[in-house]
Write a protein that holds these residues in place. Structure first.
Motif, mmCIF file in Angstrom:
data_model
loop_
_atom_site.group_PDB
_atom_site.id
_atom_site.type_symbol
_atom_site.label_atom_id
_atom_site.label_comp_id
_atom_site.label_asym_id
_atom_site.label_seq_id
_atom_site.Cartn_x
_atom_site.Cartn_y
_atom_site.Cartn_z
ATOM 1 N N PRO A 108 0.690 -1.175 0.032
ATOM 2 C CA PRO A 108 0.048 0.068 0.094
ATOM 3 C C PRO A 108 0.890 1.211 0.058
ATOM 4 N N PRO A 109 0.261 2.503 -0.457
ATOM 5 C CA PRO A 109 0.892 3.549 -0.524
ATOM 6 C C PRO A 109 1.245 4.141 1.029
ATOM 7 N N LYS A 110 2.448 4.748 1.143
ATOM 8 C CA LYS A 110 2.751 4.940 2.499
ATOM 9 C C LYS A 110 2.119 6.291 2.972
ATOM 10 N N VAL A 111 1.415 6.317 4.163
ATOM 11 C CA VAL A 111 0.811 7.343 4.685
ATOM 12 C C VAL A 111 1.554 8.155 5.569
ATOM 13 N N GLY A 112 1.948 9.209 5.472
ATOM 14 C CA GLY A 112 2.567 9.938 6.919
ATOM 15 C C GLY A 112 1.561 10.552 7.844
ATOM 16 N N THR A 113 1.984 10.642 9.095
ATOM 17 C CA THR A 113 0.967 11.268 10.075
ATOM 18 C C THR A 113 1.057 12.428 9.946
ATOM 19 N N VAL A 114 -0.154 13.092 9.428
ATOM 20 C CA VAL A 114 -0.267 14.610 9.249
ATOM 21 C C VAL A 114 -1.145 14.929 10.291
ATOM 22 N N PRO A 115 -0.859 15.803 11.421
ATOM 23 C CA PRO A 115 -1.799 16.043 12.305
ATOM 24 C C PRO A 115 -2.879 17.026 11.994
ATOM 25 N N VAL A 116 -3.894 16.688 12.544
ATOM 26 C CA VAL A 116 -5.144 17.635 12.001
ATOM 27 C C VAL A 116 -5.284 18.685 12.831
ATOM 28 N N PRO A 117 -5.271 20.053 12.667
ATOM 29 C CA PRO A 117 -5.222 21.099 13.535
ATOM 30 C C PRO A 117 -6.376 21.117 14.418
ATOM 31 N N ILE A 118 -6.493 21.275 15.704
ATOM 32 C CA ILE A 118 -7.435 21.392 16.384
ATOM 33 C C ILE A 118 -8.401 22.730 16.639
ATOM 34 N N TYR A 119 -9.498 22.983 16.891
ATOM 35 C CA TYR A 119 -10.232 24.282 17.112
ATOM 36 C C TYR A 119 -9.560 24.798 18.577
ATOM 37 N N LYS A 120 -9.264 26.266 18.486
ATOM 38 C CA LYS A 120 -8.998 26.960 19.397
ATOM 39 C C LYS A 120 -10.274 27.319 20.090
ATOM 40 N N PRO A 121 -10.175 27.649 21.340
ATOM 41 C CA PRO A 121 -11.553 27.940 22.162
ATOM 42 C C PRO A 121 -12.433 29.192 21.500
ATOM 43 N N THR A 246 -10.436 17.574 18.068
ATOM 44 C CA THR A 246 -10.170 18.689 19.314
ATOM 45 C C THR A 246 -11.000 18.120 20.489
ATOM 46 N N PHE A 247 -11.868 17.259 20.408
ATOM 47 C CA PHE A 247 -12.362 16.441 21.710
ATOM 48 C C PHE A 247 -11.384 15.760 22.101
ATOM 49 N N ALA A 248 -10.834 14.789 21.295
ATOM 50 C CA ALA A 248 -9.622 13.846 21.847
ATOM 51 C C ALA A 248 -8.371 14.592 22.647
ATOM 52 N N HIS A 249 -8.141 15.578 21.808
ATOM 53 C CA HIS A 249 -7.006 16.363 22.515
ATOM 54 C C HIS A 249 -7.524 17.120 23.933
ATOM 55 N N GLU A 250 -8.652 17.583 24.120
ATOM 56 C CA GLU A 250 -9.310 18.071 25.137
ATOM 57 C C GLU A 250 -9.464 17.011 26.344
ATOM 58 N N TRP A 251 -9.727 15.902 25.862
ATOM 59 C CA TRP A 251 -9.983 14.869 26.802
ATOM 60 C C TRP A 251 -8.623 14.531 27.345
ATOM 61 N N LEU A 252 -7.575 14.196 26.656
ATOM 62 C CA LEU A 252 -6.385 13.826 27.160
ATOM 63 C C LEU A 252 -5.533 15.053 27.750
ATOM 64 N N ALA A 253 -5.814 16.196 27.380
ATOM 65 C CA ALA A 253 -5.217 17.506 28.003
ATOM 66 C C ALA A 253 -5.708 17.776 29.399
ATOM 67 N N ARG A 254 -6.974 17.365 29.827
ATOM 68 C CA ARG A 254 -7.563 17.462 31.144
ATOM 69 C C ARG A 254 -7.481 16.286 32.041
ATOM 70 N N GLY A 255 -6.641 15.549 31.448
ATOM 71 C CA GLY A 255 -6.348 14.190 32.414
ATOM 72 C C GLY A 255 -7.008 13.115 32.212
ATOM 73 N N GLY A 256 -8.035 12.899 31.155
ATOM 74 C CA GLY A 256 -8.777 11.697 31.021
ATOM 75 C C GLY A 256 -8.029 10.726 30.184
ATOM 76 N N THR A 257 -8.387 9.600 30.932
ATOM 77 C CA THR A 257 -7.540 8.405 30.506
ATOM 78 C C THR A 257 -7.828 7.948 28.901
ATOM 79 N N GLU A 258 -7.002 7.037 28.487
ATOM 80 C CA GLU A 258 -6.606 6.717 27.028
ATOM 81 C C GLU A 258 -8.022 5.504 26.926
ATOM 82 N N GLU A 259 -8.149 4.787 27.995
ATOM 83 C CA GLU A 259 -9.175 3.797 27.666
ATOM 84 C C GLU A 259 -10.286 4.435 27.788
#
Length: 298
Positions: A108-121, A246-259
């Motif tokens: 398969p074609p190689k796909v680099g990890t391109v971070p999606v920009p999150i929304y600022k508040p 953005t939801f995933a970022h905020e969850w982890l940034a606020r101390g939420g668990t990965e699980e």
């Protein structure tokens, strides 16, 4: 003139393949994505006067198709087409339409990890501000955006909500995700309030939650609404997937668990955590570094 195909056509077999996938319970979105891949391959074969019967398709034909996509679109798109076609040709082998898949040794074609920009508040605040009147459309759009930002649900899950899926008294909504896996979304009080305000001006006999000028809104209509609101608010690149990142970022940034995030977002694979968490990993690292203040006590 091209002779009649000695074996079934790619296009003809694709219909049988999609019927088989439908019988397996694949989602409409998966069927659409897979079907598009085979239709595009068939169109490429026709445009380049290559054989369109399944037994005559060779590796170099598929490689040419993938290369053509890479010239016009992203590696991610090419990778998606590659994976869909690999499933298709694998099915053709299982059904004994061909002996060996032309993609058997393809990578398969190689796909680099391109971070999606999150929304600022402040960007989210601007998006909500342009939906602050008491009209049906403003109340609906504000409710949609609050559901997206507070739950991280997929756009297909949000657009597919029915009235009966809501349980506002208990602060939640039931959605059906990929693979028909259902889960209960916890709704924040402000999201519940926004939904309640929308329901009070929603007058329709439709079972669908979101109503537009021409009836129930589908996924495409919801995406178009977000794009239009982004233009009104002066926020670039507004789409539903950014809310999920953005939801995933905020969850982890606020101390939420990965699980907890994996369960809330409806991911079956842990690999998705890394993909979504990468959107703002550097920002979280800087914030953590400042909090730890390493060296300040020396």
């Amino acid at each position: 003139m091209r002779s009649e195909p000695a074996s079934p056509s790619v296009e003809g077999l694709s219909r049988s393949w999609l019927r088989s996938l439908r019988a397996e319970g694949k989602s409409p979105r998966t069927l659409e994505t897979y079907g598009d891949a085979v239709r595009q391959l068939d169109a490429y074969l026709a445009a380049h006067e290559l054989p369109q019967d399944i037994a005559s398709v060779r590796r170099e034909h598929v490689e040419g198709f993938i290369s053509d996509i890479l010239d016009r679109a992203s590696a991610s798109t090419a990778n998606n087409r590659f994976r869909a076609l690999r499933v298709f040709f694998g099915w053709c082998v299982e059904e004994e339409e061909i002996e060996v898949s032309p993609m058997a040794r393809m990578r398969p074609p190689k796909v680099g990890t391109v971070p999606v920009p999150i929304y600022k508040p402040e960007e989210v605040a601007r998006l909500l501000k342009v939906c602050s009147s008491n009209t049906l459309e403003d109340r609906r759009d504000a409710a949609i955006m609050r559901v997206l930002i507070s739950t991280g649900a997929r756009v297909s899950e949000v657009s597919g909500l029915q009235l009966t899926d809501l349980d506002l008294d208990h602060g939640g909504a039931f959605v059906t995700g990929k693979g028909d896996h259902g889960r209960f979304l916890a709704l924040e009080p402000k999201t519940v309030k926004a939904l309640d305000r929308y329901l009070r001006v929603r007058h329709s006999d439709s079972a669908a939650l979101w109503i537009g000028r021409r009836g129930p809104m589908n996924t495409s209509g919801l995406q178009q609404m977000l794009k239009r609101r982004g233009e009104q608010a002066g926020v670039e690149n507004v789409h539903a997937h950014r809310f999920r990142h953005t939801f995933a970022h905020e969850w982890l940034a606020r101390g939420g668990t990965e699980e907890g995030l994996r369960s809330s977002a409806g991911w079956q694979s842990r690999e998705m955590l890394a993909r979504y968490g990468a959107s703002a990993a550097a920002e979280r690292a800087r914030a953590e570094h400042g909090r730890l203040a390493i060296g300040e006590d020396l």
